[in-house]
Design an enzyme around this catalytic site. Structure first.
Site, PDB file in Angstrom:
ATOM      1  NE  ARG A  10      -3.826  -2.113   2.339  1.00  0.00           N
ATOM      2  CZ  ARG A  10      -3.637  -3.392   2.653  1.00  0.00           C
ATOM      3  NH1 ARG A  10      -2.473  -3.797   3.100  1.00  0.00           N
ATOM      4  NH2 ARG A  10      -4.618  -4.258   2.526  1.00  0.00           N
ATOM      5  CD  GLU A 123      -5.168 -11.710  -4.749  1.00  0.00           C
ATOM      6  OE1 GLU A 123      -6.223 -11.362  -5.303  1.00  0.00           O
ATOM      7  OE2 GLU A 123      -4.115 -11.037  -4.823  1.00  0.00           O
TER       8      GLU A 123
END
Length: 145
Positions: A10, A123
């Site tokens: 991020r 993920e």
């Protein structure tokens, strides 16, 4: 079959971060703005490595109400590792059978999140397409992912 896809971080200033990675030799290979979700995804790769080994920069837009943008502390800026798998349902079942929590089940047959024993989000993305299937389609998220 498993294929490494990308790592996500991020960022607070996407232009500054892209410029930083360009100094290392990475180049922007694609960018997505999501108006509804209020975020931008920017994928970077070394020359010739697009689709093989990428860094995903996630920029969460400041709130529309003018309040302060989210700050990332304590490792929160590192998002996840991502891997493409041959069958997401079988992979999630193996993980669950081994005692791991599927934090974001593959309700859509496409994407799931699980955490490593050290709490790193991983993920899983389906290679190709699978129809949504039970019991996964009805499972709720568990904890954070």
């Amino acid at each position: 079959m498993v294929k490494y896809l990308h790592s996500m971080i991020r960022v607070a200033d996407p232009d500054a971060t892209v410029a930083f990675f360009k100094l290392i030799g990475l180049e922007e290979v694609r960018r997505f703005d999501n108006e509804a979700g209020r975020f931008t995804l920017i994928f970077l790769a070394a020359p010739g490595q697009a689709g093989l080994a990428e860094v995903e920069l996630t920029y969460n837009w400041p709130p529309g109400d003018g309040s302060s943008a989210e700050e990332y502390t304590g490792g929160r800026n590192f998002g996840h590792l991502a891997y493409r798998v041959e069958n997401i349902y079988e992979t999630c079942q193996r993980l669950a059978d081994a005692g791991h929590i599927i934090h974001r089940p593959p309700r859509d047959g496409h994407m799931a999140f699980v955490k490593s024993p050290d709490g790193i989000s991983v993920e899983l993305l389906q290679e190709g397409y699978l129809e949504p299937a039970e019991p996964w389609a009805s499972m709720a998220n568990t904890g954070s992912w």
